[in-house]
Design a protein around this motif. Structure first.
Motif, PDB file in Angstrom:
ATOM      1  N   ALA A 201       0.821  -1.171  -0.048  1.00 28.93           N
ATOM      2  CA  ALA A 201      -0.150  -0.205   0.319  1.00 28.93           C
ATOM      3  C   ALA A 201       0.898   1.309  -0.146  1.00 28.93           C
ATOM      4  O   ALA A 201       0.677   2.053  -0.690  1.00 28.93           O
ATOM      5  CB  ALA A 201      -0.901  -0.009   1.343  1.00 28.93           C
ATOM      6  N   LEU A 202       1.997   1.325   0.779  1.00 35.10           N
ATOM      7  CA  LEU A 202       2.874   2.476   0.579  1.00 35.10           C
ATOM      8  C   LEU A 202       3.451   2.618  -0.593  1.00 35.10           C
ATOM      9  O   LEU A 202       3.846   3.694  -1.070  1.00 35.10           O
ATOM     10  CB  LEU A 202       3.810   2.316   1.789  1.00 35.10           C
ATOM     11  CG  LEU A 202       3.222   2.425   3.434  1.00 35.10           C
ATOM     12  CD1 LEU A 202       4.355   2.235   4.409  1.00 35.10           C
ATOM     13  CD2 LEU A 202       2.885   3.995   3.583  1.00 35.10           C
ATOM     14  N   VAL A 203       3.951   1.418  -1.085  1.00 34.41           N
ATOM     15  CA  VAL A 203       4.728   1.556  -2.593  1.00 34.41           C
ATOM     16  C   VAL A 203       3.571   2.173  -3.511  1.00 34.41           C
ATOM     17  O   VAL A 203       3.876   3.025  -4.152  1.00 34.41           O
ATOM     18  CB  VAL A 203       5.274   0.146  -3.071  1.00 34.41           C
ATOM     19  CG1 VAL A 203       5.636   0.360  -4.538  1.00 34.41           C
ATOM     20  CG2 VAL A 203       6.326  -0.218  -2.011  1.00 34.41           C
ATOM     21  N   TYR A 204       2.346   1.568  -3.408  1.00 32.62           N
ATOM     22  CA  TYR A 204       1.233   2.181  -4.389  1.00 32.62           C
ATOM     23  C   TYR A 204       1.123   3.744  -4.130  1.00 32.62           C
ATOM     24  O   TYR A 204       0.986   4.441  -5.087  1.00 32.62           O
ATOM     25  CB  TYR A 204      -0.047   1.261  -4.272  1.00 32.62           C
ATOM     26  CG  TYR A 204      -1.392   1.975  -4.210  1.00 32.62           C
ATOM     27  CD1 TYR A 204      -1.744   2.273  -5.939  1.00 32.62           C
ATOM     28  CD2 TYR A 204      -1.790   2.777  -3.251  1.00 32.62           C
ATOM     29  CE1 TYR A 204      -2.574   3.045  -5.988  1.00 32.62           C
ATOM     30  CE2 TYR A 204      -2.978   3.603  -3.724  1.00 32.62           C
ATOM     31  CZ  TYR A 204      -3.355   3.794  -5.059  1.00 32.62           C
ATOM     32  OH  TYR A 204      -4.461   4.286  -5.575  1.00 32.62           O
ATOM     33  N   ASN A 205       0.974   4.020  -2.855  1.00 37.62           N
ATOM     34  CA  ASN A 205       0.672   5.342  -2.292  1.00 37.62           C
ATOM     35  C   ASN A 205       1.600   6.380  -2.841  1.00 37.62           C
ATOM     36  O   ASN A 205       1.480   7.531  -3.646  1.00 37.62           O
ATOM     37  CB  ASN A 205       0.430   5.611  -1.096  1.00 37.62           C
ATOM     38  CG  ASN A 205      -0.944   5.673  -0.710  1.00 37.62           C
ATOM     39  OD1 ASN A 205      -1.874   4.946  -1.305  1.00 37.62           O
ATOM     40  ND2 ASN A 205      -1.389   6.476   0.459  1.00 37.62           N
TER      41      ASN A 205
END
Lengths: 46, 798
Positions: free
Chosen positions: B747-751
């Protein structure tokens, strides 16, 4: 193409009927207990 | 052992100590009984069977998949304080919990027996929780009579503790959000398709307004829990995950509203999808939590008591003097220090006090954790909440209600627990995350404002705020934790919160209480020959004393047919005598932990045999200890008992580190010292005396049979009579933690990628509508893998 003006509300209305039925079922408590009814059906013969 | 409920056992393992003696089987519980026909093994079974036949339910015996439990004679209990609601027809309704239901047939027969009791309108019992709902006519039958009927069948009715209705609001919101999200896609997909062709502006406007109409209830009503959560957090000066979500929803809706009014495409479809997914996460989470709170509430329902107060005046008609009576039944709340109360066998003590008359054996397990009953006589002190196993006492009241030992200890525990509330792991990254998002959004605005002017700058900034909505991040923990809690609960460990689940997997030390945890906590026969046991069981067959229960249960377990005894005489507190096989026998207590069986009368008299009684370790304890060590935890036996007893139990269970002679305070201190040394400690215990240790440990787990107050302070409850669920819980915890980490990283990479793209101006409503549900979908898929990971650890748990 003008049919969409009628079809869209009809589609939403039909969907809305099912959403309403779901809400009625929730208010009715049908989702409160999901574990017992499957057991119960095996025994309610009379 | 495979259930074999109908007919006699076929494998010939039945012990027949004296040649060919005809053996029958108790038609109710299946225990072997001497005699040519199938006689009942005890009064309780005969009574239960007659109730079932009387209700015309013989079919139960053909359909059941397990033998019925052997009914235990218990005190009546008091039912007057159970909340009862009445309806306009004069019928009343109440809820209680029924323990000991073994199979679906148990539920069926109990329901039917109740329904066929005159005056009962409806009775439903939940197989999963044992929660019973009864509706009856108060003019024809009362709750105490119904409870006695349930008890006579061998099940244990209890008043229900404080309970909360399931949260239907969340489900309603999910229904509306789900409907809106699916239909909004219909309109949004048409709009996006129009980008590549030509779409008549009239239709584009129709679709946009459809979107707005569908998205409005989602933003204003369905998303309300997130706004409420964010506002609550702000008021208490805590930034948690609801804040960036509420911020995201507000910006999405505000942008969509303005875009629709201006005749442009907005992000309303993404909004509906996100809210629906987040609500789904909430519903799953609250279902997992509700199951645990419901179980704890059911278990902690302390029996409200009345007491028989000696002397005093009965209430006369208004204005007249009452007449003097021998005793009066009063609610416990009306007792005052100095009053004298009467207690009979099988009743619970209603107050702390001094024994002034009579004698009897008291089960103190609640307070001391000791299974064996203690003999009390005038001059001894007794404590409220303990049970008088036999005899009769008159007690001078010294403390009632909150002043009693039990209540004072429970209050201290509750206070200790309330101090230790910690924010969850997901909430800890929320402030950092929010600050980061706002910073990037303002940088984006500043850059584009000076490069391309205010209009472009506002569009880009909104795009950044939209894609930064931490939907996947917020879903990661609740979904995986809900899956982990569910996996643990199915294997017998109910945990109170996602946080407790995650802490459990990080523990490196586990301390186990002895009595009731490593051991079964009930009096059992430790050594006796089959022949002695047979005689003793014959004598004790119709008695309800704990020692009698231990002896007959052991005889039934060994398959020894119960003989017929005659001329039975029971002397409370001393022993029992009677005639078996034409000889007179006497069974009397012979010091702690044993009873002596003597043949009395001619030709000779003298002790012939000793039967040892005590507490043995649970059958699965060694396997569980070995598994715990495989998982990297060092196991300690932490007990208040003597060193030798503790060592012996430790050897049986395979525990090498034994810490003996620690009283409740010392146990808590030991745990505190171990924690100070940098360890994370799990403590498993059961009694009220384990409360301080349960509260002090990183994770306190209580056995469900334990004291109610220890259940209230524990982070988890083991709902089976076994230690194995702890191992399953650790597996579930580690699986959930792994999936949460994986989801959060994704999720952090996506964000990070999405925010960069948005700041560069590459994100429009279509890109957002594809990307955002995709990242949430990955999180949901990760959560679904938890159960598989736990199951992959082996199905050895019972």
């Amino acid at each position: 193409m003008d049919a969409i003006v009628f079809l869209l509300p009809i589609a939403l209305g039909l969907g809305g009927v099912f959403a309403w039925l779901f809400l009625v079922a929730v208010r009715d408590g049908q989702f409160d207990d999901l574990d017992d009814p499957p057991e119960r059906i095996l025994h309610d013969q009379d | 052992m495979a259930p074999r409920p109908v007919g006699p056992p076929a494998d010939g393992r039945v012990a027949e100590p004296r040649g060919a003696r005809a053996v029958g089987h108790c038609p109710h519980c299946g225990a072997a009984v001497e005699g040519p026909t199938d006689l009942f093994c005890c009064n309780g079974c005969e009574m239960a069977a007659s109730i079932i036949r009387g209700a015309g339910l013989e079919r139960y015996y053909g359909e059941r998949t397990e033998f019925a439990p052997r009914p235990e004679v218990t005190g009546g209990g008091d039912w007057s304080s159970v909340a009862i609601t009445s309806d306009e027809r004069g019928l009343v309704e109440a809820h209680l919990v029924v323990d000991g239901l073994r199979c679906a047939s148990c539920v069926w027969v109990t329901e039917k027996v109740l329904e066929r009791t005159p005056g009962v309108e409806a009775a439903t019992i939940s197989y999963a929780t044992g929660r019973a709902t009864l509706r009856w006519d108060p003019r024809r039958v009362d709750l105490a009579a119904l409870a006695r009927r349930i008890a006579a069948l061998g099940y244990h009715p209890r008043p229900l503790g404080e309970e909360r209705a399931p949260d239907r609001g969340l489900m309603l919101r999910l229904g509306v959000a789900g409907f809106a999200a699916m239909n909004i896609m219909l309109a949004a997909a048409s709009l996006y398709a129009g980008w590549w062709g030509s779409m008549d502006p009239r239709y584009a406007a129709l679709f946009r307004w459809t979107n707005l109409v569908l998205a409005t209830p989602v933003a204003l009503w369905c998303a309300e829990p997130f706004f409420a959560g964010a506002w609550n957090g702000l008021r208490h000066r805590v930034l948690h995950m609801d804040l960036p979500i509420a911020l995201g929803v507000a910006i999405l809706y505000g942008q969509g509203l303005l875009a629709t009014l201006a005749g442009q495409d907005g992000y309303l479809d993404s909004l509906a999808m996100l809210v629906a997914l987040l609500l789904l996460g909430r519903v799953l989470e609250s279902r997992g939590r509700h199951r645990t709170t419901e179980a704890a509430a059911a278990l902690a329902g302390a029996v409200p008591a009345t007491a028989r107060r000696l002397g005093g005046l009965a209430r006369g008609p208004a204005g007249t003097e009452g007449r003097a009576v021998e005793y009066q039944v009063v609610p416990v709340g009306e007792l005052r220090p100095g009053d004298r109360i009467d207690i009979g066998a099988g009743e619970e003590l209603a107050a702390d006090g001094l024994v002034v008359e009579g004698s009897g054996q008291v089960r103190m397990a609640l307070v001391t954790g000791e299974a064996a009953p203690v003999l009390v006589a005038p001059g001894d002190r007794v404590v409220a909440g303990t049970l008088l196993a036999d005899g009769a006492l008159t007690v001078q009241v010294e403390a009632v209600g909150r002043e009693t030992v039990v209540q004072r200890m429970a209050a201290q525990l509750k206070a200790a627990q309330d101090r230790g509330m910690a924010p969850s792991a997901a909430d800890r990254i929320a402030p950092w995350f929010t600050a980061m998002t706002l910073l990037i959004a303002s940088l984006t605005f500043a850059y584009w404002w000076q490069a391309r002017g205010s209009e472009v700058a506002v569009t880009r900034m909104v795009a950044v705020l939209v894609v930064a909505c931490p939907c996947a991040l917020a879903l990661a923990q609740p979904l995986a934790a809900a899956a982990g809690l569910g996996a643990a609960a199915r294997r017998g460990l109910l945990l109170r919160s996602a946080d407790a689940l995650l802490r459990l997997g990080q523990a490196d030390r586990i301390a186990l209480d002895k009595t009731g945890t490593v051991t079964a906590g009930a009096l059992v026969v430790i050594h006796a020959s089959d022949a002695d046991l047979r005689i003793a069981a014959g004598l004790e067959r119709y008695s309800s004393h704990p020692i009698a229960r231990a002896i007959t249960t052991e005889a039934v377990r060994r398959g020894i047919p119960l003989p017929q005894a005659t001329e039975i005489r029971e002397i409370p507190g001393e022993g029992i005598s009677g005639r078996v096989d034409d000889d007179r026998w006497e069974l009397r207590s012979a010091g702690p932990g044993q009873v002596a069986l003597c043949r009395t009368g001619a030709p000779e008299t003298g002790p012939t045999a000793m039967i040892g009684l005590g507490d043995a370790s649970r059958g699965d304890a060694p396997a569980t200890v070995a598994r715990l060590e495989d998982l990297g935890l060092s196991v300690t036996l932490l007990t208040g008992d003597h060193r030798d007893v503790a060592r012996a139990i430790g050897r049986e269970a395979g525990i090498t580190e034994v810490v003996a002679r620690h009283d409740p305070a010392a146990k808590a201190r030991w745990i505190a010292e171990t924690r100070d040394a940098g360890h994370r400690v799990v403590f498993v215990g059961d009694g009220l005396n384990d409360g301080p240790a349960l509260a002090e440990a990183d994770i306190g787990i209580a056995m469900a049979e334990g004291a109610a107050s220890s259940l209230l302070v524990a982070d988890g409850i083991i709902s089976r009579r076994s230690l194995a669920p702890v191992v399953a819980g650790i597996h579930a915890s580690r699986a959930a933690a792994r999936m949460i980490r994986s989801s959060q990283h994704r999720a952090l990479v996506y964000n990070a990628l999405a925010v960069t793209a948005a700041a560069a101006g590459l994100v429009n409503p279509l890109v957002a509508a594809v990307l955002m549900p995709l990242s949430s979908g990955l999180v949901i898929w990760n959560a679904a893998r938890v159960e598989g990971l736990v199951a992959g650890e082996g199905s050895w748990t019972l």
